[in-house]
Design a protein around this motif. Sequence first.
Motif, short mmCIF file in Angstrom:
data_model
loop_
_atom_site.label_atom_id
_atom_site.label_comp_id
_atom_site.label_asym_id
_atom_site.label_seq_id
_atom_site.Cartn_x
_atom_site.Cartn_y
_atom_site.Cartn_z
N ASN A 158 0.83 -1.20 0.00
CA ASN A 158 0.00 0.00 0.00
C ASN A 158 0.87 1.26 0.00
OD1 ASN A 158 -2.57 1.22 0.04
ND2 ASN A 158 -2.50 1.47 2.26
N SER A 211 -11.01 -1.86 1.29
CA SER A 211 -11.71 -2.30 0.09
C SER A 211 -12.32 -1.07 -0.58
CB SER A 211 -12.82 -3.29 0.47
OG SER A 211 -13.84 -2.63 1.21
N GLY A 212 -12.83 -1.25 -1.80
CA GLY A 212 -13.45 -0.14 -2.50
C GLY A 212 -14.62 0.44 -1.72
N GLU A 214 -15.14 0.26 1.54
CA GLU A 214 -14.65 0.91 2.76
C GLU A 214 -14.05 2.28 2.44
OE1 GLU A 214 -13.38 -3.03 5.39
OE2 GLU A 214 -12.00 -2.19 3.90
N ARG A 215 -13.30 2.35 1.34
CA ARG A 215 -12.68 3.62 0.97
C ARG A 215 -13.75 4.66 0.61
NH1 ARG A 215 -7.59 5.94 -0.37
NH2 ARG A 215 -8.14 8.14 -0.60
#
Length: 284
Positions: A158, A211-212, A214-215
């Motif tokens: 990341n 995750s998408g 969560e983001r």
Amino acid sequence: MDGTSTKFELDRSASLNMANDQLTDLPSYIEPLDPSMYSIDGFCDGYAARRHARQGVATAASLAFRTRFFDAVGDPSERSTFTFENPTHGHVVTLLMPHTRPERLALLSALSEYFCLHDDGEDGTGLEMTVVRKLVRRELLSELLHQISRVNVLQAQNILQSLASYAEAAQMQGTLHFDNVEGYIDFRFVDFGAEFLLACTMFGLDMNPLSGAERAIVDPFVQVAYRAMALINDYYSFDVENASMKTSAHSVNGVGVLMELNVLSVKSAKEALRLLAPDMIACS
């Protein structure tokens, strides 16, 4: 109400109280800062600043990284240039990421010094990059990422991905022209290293990449936080950055952008930026 229901309500109440304590009580390694220690010039009024208490760990890690770099490629006189180590208010990592787990603080502090040198045109010292300097810098980054990956591979990946997006923005600096402040702010979000700082914060908290879905939930808060930080950084760093420029052009900085867009003096542009910051944050 029977005994079972009463016990359930008591357990639930105890759990809520415990959760509240965890949210409000600071870990022993975080210390509040006395507002009299610093002037915020009207920014973030009411914000209670905090700092990681282990300043010595952060400072030692940063200085060790810089020493290795300059021993390999630079003159010792360069070592006083841009750095995240701040003897007045505390190491930048301890201020931006006070909740960092103590055992991860040294790695993040060393990585922050790499970030100060991470620019393919110049390395933060005001000297042109050479092949040797690039090679040494990349070797040091590889060592750091290897150490971070031994702690958590996903979090190391990341961080690496965030550095790649920052490098792309840094390469564009000399070719950009902004027609409005909004366009500059969108660019500055990336150029400021927002994703890198977020990735470092997550590593410090031992959080894996989001995750998408969560983001999408946290992104509005991320946008607000890092837009605010970028604008405030521009306000305070303009004079130093501008003095280091080798041409008559202004650095890629909100103050310089406002000077060019509105034909303002440095003083007027700084005041305009100071007044603009709350509006830009509110519109995020």
